[in-house]
Design a protein around this motif. Structure first.
Motif, PDB file in Angstrom:
ATOM      1  N   MET A 170      -7.773  -3.220   6.827  1.00 23.58           N
ATOM      2  CA  MET A 170      -8.745  -2.331   6.433  1.00 23.58           C
ATOM      3  C   MET A 170      -8.446  -1.000   6.033  1.00 23.58           C
ATOM      4  O   MET A 170      -8.863  -0.292   5.243  1.00 23.58           O
ATOM      5  CB  MET A 170      -9.988  -2.480   7.257  1.00 23.58           C
ATOM      6  N   ASP A 171      -7.501  -0.404   6.897  1.00 25.85           N
ATOM      7  CA  ASP A 171      -7.289   1.027   6.890  1.00 25.85           C
ATOM      8  C   ASP A 171      -6.341   1.233   5.399  1.00 25.85           C
ATOM      9  O   ASP A 171      -6.646   2.196   4.980  1.00 25.85           O
ATOM     10  CB  ASP A 171      -6.266   1.411   7.965  1.00 25.85           C
ATOM     11  N   GLU A 172      -5.566   0.193   5.298  1.00 25.31           N
ATOM     12  CA  GLU A 172      -4.633   0.213   3.865  1.00 25.31           C
ATOM     13  C   GLU A 172      -5.787   0.256   2.892  1.00 25.31           C
ATOM     14  O   GLU A 172      -5.577   1.086   1.816  1.00 25.31           O
ATOM     15  CB  GLU A 172      -3.704  -0.798   4.017  1.00 25.31           C
ATOM     16  N   ARG A 214     -11.968  -6.926   0.714  1.00 27.77           N
ATOM     17  CA  ARG A 214     -12.455  -6.358   1.611  1.00 27.77           C
ATOM     18  C   ARG A 214     -13.208  -7.450   2.603  1.00 27.77           C
ATOM     19  O   ARG A 214     -13.110  -7.485   3.857  1.00 27.77           O
ATOM     20  CB  ARG A 214     -13.725  -5.239   1.361  1.00 27.77           C
ATOM     21  N   THR A 242       0.871  -1.294   0.004  1.00 27.13           N
ATOM     22  CA  THR A 242       0.084   0.080   0.037  1.00 27.13           C
ATOM     23  C   THR A 242       0.641   1.385   0.081  1.00 27.13           C
ATOM     24  O   THR A 242       0.552   1.976  -0.815  1.00 27.13           O
ATOM     25  CB  THR A 242      -1.061  -0.174   1.135  1.00 27.13           C
ATOM     26  N   ASP A 297     -12.439  -8.787   6.590  1.00 28.83           N
ATOM     27  CA  ASP A 297     -13.635  -8.853   7.475  1.00 28.83           C
ATOM     28  C   ASP A 297     -14.349 -10.088   7.641  1.00 28.83           C
ATOM     29  O   ASP A 297     -15.315 -10.325   8.183  1.00 28.83           O
ATOM     30  CB  ASP A 297     -14.683  -7.737   6.926  1.00 28.83           C
ATOM     31  N   ALA A 330      -8.841   1.180   2.604  1.00 29.32           N
ATOM     32  CA  ALA A 330      -9.327   2.467   2.387  1.00 29.32           C
ATOM     33  C   ALA A 330      -8.587   3.556   1.769  1.00 29.32           C
ATOM     34  O   ALA A 330      -9.107   4.133   0.938  1.00 29.32           O
ATOM     35  CB  ALA A 330      -9.891   2.931   3.773  1.00 29.32           C
ATOM     36  N   LYS A 331      -7.300   3.397   1.844  1.00 32.83           N
ATOM     37  CA  LYS A 331      -6.409   4.306   1.278  1.00 32.83           C
ATOM     38  C   LYS A 331      -6.234   4.241  -0.284  1.00 32.83           C
ATOM     39  O   LYS A 331      -5.848   5.210  -1.006  1.00 32.83           O
ATOM     40  CB  LYS A 331      -5.131   4.272   2.025  1.00 32.83           C
ATOM     41  N   ARG A 380      -8.730   3.208  -2.387  1.00 29.31           N
ATOM     42  CA  ARG A 380      -9.980   3.162  -3.049  1.00 29.31           C
ATOM     43  C   ARG A 380     -10.155   3.987  -4.098  1.00 29.31           C
ATOM     44  O   ARG A 380     -10.734   3.558  -4.970  1.00 29.31           O
ATOM     45  CB  ARG A 380     -11.096   3.609  -1.976  1.00 29.31           C
ATOM     46  N   ASP A 381      -9.523   5.304  -4.001  1.00 25.54           N
ATOM     47  CA  ASP A 381      -9.483   6.459  -4.961  1.00 25.54           C
ATOM     48  C   ASP A 381      -8.263   6.638  -5.602  1.00 25.54           C
ATOM     49  O   ASP A 381      -8.035   7.619  -6.252  1.00 25.54           O
ATOM     50  CB  ASP A 381     -10.120   7.610  -4.549  1.00 25.54           C
TER      51      ASP A 381
END
Length: 329
Positions: free
Chosen positions: A92-94, A321, A68, A325, A96-97, A99-100
Motif C-alpha cells: 500500500m505504501d508503494e 488497492r 515502483t 487490502d 500511494a507513491k 498515485r500522482d
C-alpha cells in the motif's frame, strides 16, 4: 520534419523483458517508426540511459518488488511514457507513491487486450446475456506443481521477498484475472476475500494456490488462481453468467467463445485479423498478442495518432488497492 523514432528502453532481461522486445520488433517489422529496443543494465541511471535518445519509452520488466522504484526513477528522469509489467506496486505504501505519477504508464495486462475478452464485453453490452449474475473463472499454471516434485528446486528471485514482494501467485497471476473481470464488470472491486495455500517447505510469501471472492457494486466474481495444478498449461478462463445466456472464453482456445442459451451451445469464432499483430484467426502470436496490442497503443499515442486503448496505471491502481487490502481467510 519527420519525428525521430521511438526507442524502447527495457529494464529486465527475463521472459517479460524478452516479450516486450519481441513485441516492438514485430511492430518495427510491420512498418512502425521505431528504433531497435535497447536493454538497460540493472542500476543504470535513467537520465544516462536516455542520453542521445530523442524519444525514449521506458519499459519496466524487472522483479515485481522493484517496479515502483523503477517507475519513480523514470518519472524523475522526465520520461513521459512507460510500459510496466504487473504489479506496479506490491504494498500500500508503494501504491500511494504512484498515485500522482506524471509519466503516462501502460500496464501489460495482455489478456484484457485479447479478442476474447473484447468480445465478451461486446456480448455483455449488447444485452445478449441478459442481466449479469456473476463472473467466474480460473487462471491455472503448473510451475509450483513442478517445483513441488523437485527435491532440490532451483532458487529464483521469487524466493526473495525483497524482490518479489509479499506474494507470489496472488499478484503474479491474480492481477491479470482481476483486471479482466473488472473490465467486464465495468467497475473496480469494492472488497476482496481470499484464501491462499503455501506448499510445504516453501517461503511464507510464495503462495501457490489462491481462491478469490471479488465483490463489485452489482455482482460477485469468483476465481481459482493457481500455479499448483499438475498438468496445466496456461489456462486462463472467464465465464460470464447471465440470466439470458452464458459466455466462456479460454486463452488456450483464443479465437473461440462458447455461447450458451438454455440447453444449447454454439461457438463464436474470430473472423477478422488480430487488432494486435494483424495476423488472421487461429494464426496469432499467443501470449505475445497482448504485448503487441499494448505496445502498438502506446506508440500510437506517442505519435499523436490516437489516444491509446490499453490498461493504464490509474486503472491498475484501482484494482490493486482492494487486492492489497484483501481479507484473508
Amino acid at each position: 520534419m519527420k519525428p525521430s523514432p521511438i526507442t524502447p528502453l527495457i529494464l529486465g532481461r527475463g521472459r517479460a523483458g524478452q516479450a516486450i522486445a519481441h513485441a516492438f520488433n514485430w511492430l518495427k517489422s510491420s512498418g512502425a517508426e521505431l528504433a531497435e529496443p535497447r536493454f538497460v543494465a540493472r542500476g543504470t541511471n535513467w537520465e544516462e540511459a536516455c542520453r542521445g535518445v530523442a524519444r525514449p519509452l521506458a519499459c519496466i520488466a524487472n522483479p515485481h518488488g522493484l517496479h515502483t522504484k523503477a517507475l519513480l526513477e523514470v518519472a524523475g528522469a522526465g520520461i513521459g511514457f512507460a510500459l510496466c509489467e504487473k504489479p506496479a506496486a506490491v504494498t500500500m505504501d508503494e501504491l500511494a507513491k504512484l498515485r500522482d505519477l506524471p509519466t503516462r504508464v501502460g500496464i501489460l495486462h495482455g489478456y484484457r487486450q485479447s479478442w476474447g475478452v473484447a468480445k465478451l464485453k461486446e456480448l455483455l453490452d449488447s444485452g445478449a446475456l441478459g442481466r449479469l449474475v456473476a463472473i467466474e473463472g480460473r487462471y491455472w499454471q503448473a510451475s509450483a506443481a513442478e517445483r513441488a516434485l523437485n527435491p532440490s528446486p532451483q532458487k529464483t528471485w521469487k524466493d526473495d521477498p525483497a524482490l518479489s514482494g509479499p506474494f507470489d501467485t496472488y499478484l503474479d497471476l491474480g492481477t491479470h484475472w482481476v483486471d479482466a473481470a473488472s473490465f467486464l464488470a465495468g467497475a473496480a472491486p469494492e472488497k476482496i476475500r481470499a484464501f491462499r495455500s503455501i506448499p510445504s517447505g516453501s517461503p511464507s510469501h510464495r503462495d501457490a494456490h489462491v481462491q478469490l471472492s471479488i465483490h463489485y457494486p452489482h455482482l460477485t466474481a469468483m476465481a481459482s488462481v493457481s500455479k499448483l495444478i499438475h498438468g496445466a498449461g496456461n489456462h486462463f478462463e472467464i465465464n460470464l453468467l447471465g440470466e439470458a445466456g452464458t459466455a466462456t472464453w479460454n486463452f488456450e482456445r483464443p479465437d473461440e467463445i462458447r455461447l450458451g442459451h438454455g440447453r444449447e451451445m454454439r461457438l463464436i469464432r474470430r473472423l477478422k485479423d488480430s487488432a494486435g499483430s494483424g495476423l488472421p484467426p487461429f494464426h496469432g502470436l499467443g501470449w505475445l498478442e497482448g504485448y503487441v496490442a499494448i505496445a502498438s497503443g502506446m506508440v500510437a499515442e506517442m505519435n499523436g495518432v490516437s489516444k491509446g486503448a490499453y490498461p493504464t496505471l490509474p486503472e491498475h491502481l484501482r484494482i490493486l488497492r482492494p487486492m492489497l487490502d484483501a481479507d484473508w481467510i
